[in-house]
Design a protein around this motif. Structure first.
Motif, short mmCIF file in Angstrom:
data_model
loop_
_atom_site.label_atom_id
_atom_site.label_comp_id
_atom_site.label_asym_id
_atom_site.label_seq_id
_atom_site.Cartn_x
_atom_site.Cartn_y
_atom_site.Cartn_z
N GLY A 67 -7.07 15.69 -24.38
CA GLY A 67 -7.55 14.70 -23.43
C GLY A 67 -6.83 14.84 -22.10
N PHE A 68 -7.58 14.77 -21.03
CA PHE A 68 -7.01 14.87 -19.69
C PHE A 68 -7.57 13.74 -18.85
CE2 PHE A 68 -6.99 16.56 -15.31
CZ PHE A 68 -5.63 16.78 -15.18
N GLN A 69 -6.69 13.01 -18.16
CA GLN A 69 -7.14 11.89 -17.35
C GLN A 69 -6.42 11.86 -16.02
OE1 GLN A 69 -5.98 11.26 -20.57
NE2 GLN A 69 -3.84 10.80 -20.08
N GLY A 70 -7.12 11.34 -15.04
CA GLY A 70 -6.55 11.18 -13.71
C GLY A 70 -6.93 9.83 -13.13
N GLN A 71 -6.03 9.23 -12.38
CA GLN A 71 -6.25 7.90 -11.81
C GLN A 71 -5.63 7.84 -10.43
OE1 GLN A 71 -7.97 5.23 -13.44
NE2 GLN A 71 -7.95 4.42 -11.36
N GLY A 72 -6.38 7.28 -9.49
CA GLY A 72 -5.88 7.07 -8.15
C GLY A 72 -5.86 5.60 -7.80
N ASP A 73 -4.95 5.21 -6.93
CA ASP A 73 -4.83 3.83 -6.46
C ASP A 73 -4.45 3.91 -4.99
OD1 ASP A 73 -4.12 1.24 -5.81
OD2 ASP A 73 -3.19 0.82 -7.74
N ILE A 74 -5.43 3.80 -4.11
CA ILE A 74 -5.23 3.97 -2.68
C ILE A 74 -5.39 2.62 -2.01
CG2 ILE A 74 -5.99 5.21 -0.62
CD1 ILE A 74 -7.24 7.27 -2.59
N ARG A 75 -4.35 2.17 -1.29
CA ARG A 75 -4.36 0.84 -0.68
C ARG A 75 -4.12 0.94 0.83
NH1 ARG A 75 -1.71 -3.24 -5.10
NH2 ARG A 75 -2.41 -2.12 -6.95
N ARG A 76 -4.93 0.21 1.57
CA ARG A 76 -4.80 0.17 3.02
C ARG A 76 -4.76 -1.29 3.46
NH1 ARG A 76 -3.38 4.31 2.01
NH2 ARG A 76 -4.03 6.38 2.74
N TYR A 77 -3.77 -1.63 4.33
CA TYR A 77 -3.56 -2.99 4.78
C TYR A 77 -3.67 -3.08 6.29
CZ TYR A 77 -1.78 -3.81 0.05
OH TYR A 77 -1.66 -3.92 -1.31
N ASP A 78 -3.87 -4.30 6.78
CA ASP A 78 -3.91 -4.49 8.23
C ASP A 78 -2.55 -4.20 8.87
OD1 ASP A 78 -2.72 -6.65 7.04
OD2 ASP A 78 -3.66 -8.15 8.32
N ASP A 79 -1.47 -4.29 8.10
CA ASP A 79 -0.16 -3.84 8.53
C ASP A 79 0.10 -2.50 7.85
OD1 ASP A 79 2.48 -3.37 9.10
OD2 ASP A 79 3.17 -5.39 8.62
N SER A 80 0.04 -1.41 8.62
CA SER A 80 0.08 -0.07 8.06
C SER A 80 1.39 0.24 7.34
CB SER A 80 -0.16 0.97 9.16
OG SER A 80 0.83 0.87 10.17
N ARG A 81 2.45 -0.54 7.56
CA ARG A 81 3.71 -0.29 6.85
C ARG A 81 3.54 -0.41 5.35
NH1 ARG A 81 7.72 -3.74 7.25
NH2 ARG A 81 6.30 -5.46 7.71
N TRP A 82 2.57 -1.18 4.90
CA TRP A 82 2.39 -1.43 3.49
C TRP A 82 1.33 -0.53 2.85
CZ3 TRP A 82 6.03 -4.17 1.22
CH2 TRP A 82 6.77 -5.05 1.99
N ASN A 83 0.78 0.41 3.61
CA ASN A 83 -0.18 1.35 3.02
C ASN A 83 0.45 2.08 1.85
OD1 ASN A 83 -2.02 0.58 4.95
ND2 ASN A 83 -1.81 2.43 6.19
N CYS A 84 -0.34 2.33 0.82
CA CYS A 84 0.22 2.78 -0.45
C CYS A 84 -0.76 3.72 -1.15
CB CYS A 84 0.52 1.57 -1.33
SG CYS A 84 1.01 1.94 -3.01
#
Length: 405
Positions: A67-84
């Motif tokens: 089994g092979f799995q991949g997961q992404g979690d891309i976050r963008r905020y109005d304050d770019s310091r917290w982009n993740c």
């Protein structure tokens, strides 16, 4: 390399007799958080968008499962310091021969470390990237029809790319990575159709990285049981002592030995309309602040199907974390104590077969404390409110079945 070799061998044999599947998912979320850093002094509110793609590929044959799995979690905020940005890749392999199952699981994770910070420290620091490698081989032996032995080992390496702007506000201190080795020997006995007993011997070696790092050896044992009460209710419990031997690398101090404990108790209900799970957990784990923490927590999760397409759910937990087995002088964090509570009610609309819309609210509260000789503006009581609207799509994927001659 070992994962790649097993994958290639498995894919190259018995192709015609293999069943394989490929599935995917895509999640999107709008959110508002009025105190993303959980600061007791100055609250920072942000509005953000989350994109979470994922996929899963499996191949099953008579002897080998991959089994092979991949997961992404891309976050963008109005304050770019917290982009993740978070990415997780994992590979799971099981090879069966007679009464034995040989498994090799591994993974690679790149994370903005918010999850580790929130779970382990309660303080979110922007622009702190973490990388984690993990490898876990194991052997399961079906001794008799009722008895099973499991020998499992694991290696995990966690590192942080940003060493500044960490826990203490008055110093350039960051999070501390660690290399963790663990070996467990466990046994399971099926007493009856409803009752099973288990036991485990545990050992792990934790090596913290840093200018004044420490090494800790954890060893202990635990006993447990699983009992099915009836068609709807089931209960499980396990626990035991764990000893922590700590040695500071450069302080010249003698090693110290302290006693902790491990415990897990859970109660589960699975009805036609309602589901419930609750329990208590006591764990000992390494943390991002260069200390091993003992965390006691209670949790309760509940869901109820209001109609064919509408489900109401509630997730809640309370935890108390404390330093165990000495403190890290590298992070100057001294004794660490933290109480944390979170509750998240939500409602889910199953729009179509593969589409789900969820609206939810999450309240978090914490009491973060350190010794009085450490100046830290993060200490004190703080809380946050988080509102989320999520839309998720799950792809049934494509399937392949054995070819019959």
């Amino acid at each position: 390399m070992a994962l790649l070799v097993i994958c290639c061998i498995g894919c190259g044999r018995d192709i015609s007799a293999a069943e394989w599947t490929l599935k995917g998912s895509l999640g999107q979320q709008l959110q508002y958080n009025d105190n993303i850093a959980m600061s007791p002094v100055s609250k920072e509110s942000v509005v953000g968008y989350l994109l979470a793609p994922g996929f899963q590929a499996t191949r099953k044959s008579g002897a080998l499962d991959i089994g092979f799995q991949g997961q992404g979690d891309i976050r963008r905020y109005d304050d770019s310091r917290w982009n993740c940005d978070n990415y997780n890749l994992g590979l799971n392999n099981d090879y069966r021969v007679r009464r034995s199952i040989f498994s090799l699981n591994g993974g690679y994770t790149v994370s903005c470390s918010y999850a580790q910070q929130l779970a382990q420290t309660g303080i979110l620091v922007p622009n702190s990237q973490s990388t984690n490698y993990r490898l876990a081989p194991s052997w399961t032996w079906q001794w008799t029809d009722r008895d099973q032995m499991i020998l499992a080992s694991s290696y995990s390496k966690t590192s942080y790319s940003n060493s500044l702007g960490g826990i203490a506000s008055n110093t350039d201190i960051g999070f501390s990575g660690n290399d963790t080795y663990a070996v467990n020997l466990s046994a399971n006995h099926l007493w009856s159709r409803r009752l099973s007993l288990n036991g485990k011997l545990v050992f792990s070696n934790i090596q913290y990285t840093g200018s004044d790092s420490s090494t800790q050896n954890l060893f202990g044992f635990q006993l447990g049981t699983n009992y099915t009460i009836n068609h709807y209710w089931a209960v499980s419990a396990s626990g035991g002592p764990v000893w922590v031997d700590t040695k500071q690398s450069s302080s010249g101090q003698a090693s110290s030995l302290s006693l902790g404990s491990i415990a897990n108790i859970s109660l589960n209900f699975n009805g036609q309309l309602a589901k419930f799970s609750g329990g208590y957990s006591n764990s000992v784990n390494p943390s991002a602040i260069g200390q091993t923490l003992q965390t006691r927590s209670i949790f309760a999760n509940y869901s109820y199907r209001l109609s064919r397409h509408v489900v109401l759910d509630l997730v809640s937990s309370y935890s108390r974390s404390e330093s165990i087995g000495g403190q890290s002088t590298d992070n100057i964090t001294s004794q660490f104590n933290r109480s944390y509570f979170t509750a998240s009610p939500g409602i889910v609309w199953e729009l179509e077969k593969n589409w789900r819309l969820r609206g939810s609210y999450s309240y978090s509260w914490q009491d973060y404390q350190q010794d009085n000789n450490v100046a830290n503006i993060n200490t004190g009581v703080s809380d946050s409110n988080l509102v989320m609207l999520s839309l998720n799509y799950s792809w049934d994927g494509i399937h392949g079945f054995p070819i019959k001659n």
